[in-house]
Design an enzyme around this catalytic site. Structure first.
Site, PDB file in Angstrom:
ATOM      1  N   ASP A 203      42.829  75.445  78.233  1.00  0.00           N
ATOM      2  CA  ASP A 203      43.395  76.215  79.337  1.00  0.00           C
ATOM      3  C   ASP A 203      44.659  75.574  79.881  1.00  0.00           C
ATOM      4  O   ASP A 203      45.023  74.457  79.506  1.00  0.00           O
ATOM      5  CB  ASP A 203      42.346  76.385  80.462  1.00  0.00           C
TER       6      ASP A 203
ATOM      7  N   ASN B 299      30.903  74.695  89.783  1.00  0.00           N
ATOM      8  CA  ASN B 299      30.377  76.065  89.917  1.00  0.00           C
ATOM      9  C   ASN B 299      29.922  76.646  88.573  1.00  0.00           C
ATOM     10  O   ASN B 299      29.646  77.834  88.469  1.00  0.00           O
ATOM     11  CB  ASN B 299      31.433  76.986  90.539  1.00  0.00           C
TER      12      ASN B 299
ATOM     13  N   HIS C 220      31.741  76.739  85.743  1.00  0.00           N
ATOM     14  CA  HIS C 220      32.771  77.287  84.839  1.00  0.00           C
ATOM     15  C   HIS C 220      32.928  76.399  83.608  1.00  0.00           C
ATOM     16  O   HIS C 220      32.678  75.192  83.643  1.00  0.00           O
ATOM     17  CB  HIS C 220      34.113  77.511  85.556  1.00  0.00           C
TER      18      HIS C 220
ATOM     19  N   GLU D 280      35.305  81.491  85.173  1.00  0.00           N
ATOM     20  CA  GLU D 280      34.604  81.337  86.445  1.00  0.00           C
ATOM     21  C   GLU D 280      33.323  82.180  86.452  1.00  0.00           C
ATOM     22  O   GLU D 280      33.139  83.044  85.581  1.00  0.00           O
ATOM     23  CB  GLU D 280      35.544  81.783  87.579  1.00  0.00           C
TER      24      GLU D 280
HETATM   25  C1  F6R Z   1      39.581  71.562  81.803  1.00  0.00           C
HETATM   26  C2  F6R Z   1      38.592  72.619  81.960  1.00  0.00           C
HETATM   27  C3  F6R Z   1      37.609  72.612  83.069  1.00  0.00           C
HETATM   28  C4  F6R Z   1      37.065  71.228  83.399  1.00  0.00           C
HETATM   29  C5  F6R Z   1      36.114  71.320  84.585  1.00  0.00           C
HETATM   30  C6  F6R Z   1      35.574  69.961  84.973  1.00  0.00           C
HETATM   31  O1  F6R Z   1      40.393  71.802  80.670  1.00  0.00           O
HETATM   32  O2  F6R Z   1      38.609  73.523  81.197  1.00  0.00           O
HETATM   33  O3  F6R Z   1      36.544  73.472  82.742  1.00  0.00           O
HETATM   34  O4  F6R Z   1      36.406  70.708  82.285  1.00  0.00           O
HETATM   35  O5  F6R Z   1      36.771  71.881  85.682  1.00  0.00           O
HETATM   36  O6  F6R Z   1      36.620  69.187  85.459  1.00  0.00           O
HETATM   37  P1  F6R Z   1      36.405  67.644  85.749  1.00  0.00           P
HETATM   38  O7  F6R Z   1      36.070  67.018  84.463  1.00  0.00           O
HETATM   39  O8  F6R Z   1      37.727  67.166  86.284  1.00  0.00           O
HETATM   40  O9  F6R Z   1      35.292  67.542  86.735  1.00  0.00           O
END
Ligand code: F6R
Length: 239
Positions: free
Chosen positions: A63, A132, A134, A139
């Protein structure tokens, strides 16, 4: 599905890095899917510390924010370049991140989906999980059949990611691989560490697949490994 509880976040990263390094070396991983964020950093640190280059590998990100160009240090493009591509000696032309320059995000998303069809499938996809539920930036409420597209980020996600935008606003939109796109990878590995992830790890592994917690879709993948530290495992039922 395999669930591994390691002694620490660093050890979780090392365990995954050992597997990735072996598969990069034997050629069974030619296309590596990478997540950004805090969770996978121990993986990338461990891989970088080995000093081995993989110039023939294709790197594919999950992403990117809409509105952060590749020269913006807060962009996922900058993260992938600094933390993964440069240490692993993967050239720019094999490093693929959706374009976040904001000029035509829908076209950039469609182009990224086509790119994955062209160079894929992803052999191994590294994933983190949001508090959450995702995955990527899919989401809660995201469709199982979704592909790479532009999404609105939830308030929770923007709040969680605010530290990376110190003082500035977290972008409201992102381009993300869809759930179907992610599920097409040959194997998936999820890393979750820290107490903030304990509720979502428990929900993910509770056995109910629901778009309210998109990470639960991953449990239907035939080759899923979930690696957690003791804090993230804190709400799992006793084995
Ligand atoms: C990042 C991504 C997100 C993160 C998620 C957890 O490329 O796709 O899904 O993996 O938000 O983020 P952290 O690891 O910073 O808690």
């Amino acid at each position: 599905m395999r669930v591994r509880i390691t002694d620490s976040a660093e050890q979780a990263g090392q365990l995954i890095a050992d597997d990735i390094a072996a598969r990069l070396t034997d050629g069974s991983v030619r296309v590596l899917g990478v997540a950004t964020g805090a969770s996978p950093l121990p993986i990338y640190r461990s891989l970088a510390a080995r000093g081995v280059g993989y110039p023939g590998v294709e790197l594919v990100a999950l992403d990117e924010y809409v509105g952060t160009g590749s020269d913006d240090p807060r962009s996922f493009s900058a993260y992938v370049a600094a933390r993964i591509a440069r240490p692993l000696q993967i050239p720019v032309e094999r490093t693929h991140v959706p374009s976040g320059d904001g000029r035509d995000p829908d076209a950039a998303a469609a182009e990224f989906e086509r790119l994955i069809e062209r160079i894929g499938p992803v052999d191994l996809q590294i994933l983190g999980v949001g508090t959450n539920g995702h995955i990527g930036f899919n989401e809660p409420g995201s469709d199982r059949a979704s592909v790479t597209r532009v999404v609105e980020l939830s308030d929770r996600t923007r709040h969680d990611n605010a530290p990376y935008f110190a003082g500035g606003a977290v972008p409201a939109r992102a381009i993300t691989q869809g759930i179907d796109t992610i599920m097409r990878a040959r194997s998936l590995v999820v890393i979750a560490t820290g107490a903030a992830k304990a509720p979502v790890v428990a929900a993910m592994l509770a056995g109910v697949v629901t778009s309210d917690v998109p990470a639960t879709f991953l449990t239907e993948h035939p080759d899923l490994t979930v690696v957690v530290d003791p804090l993230a495992a804190g709400s799992l039922p006793p084995a």
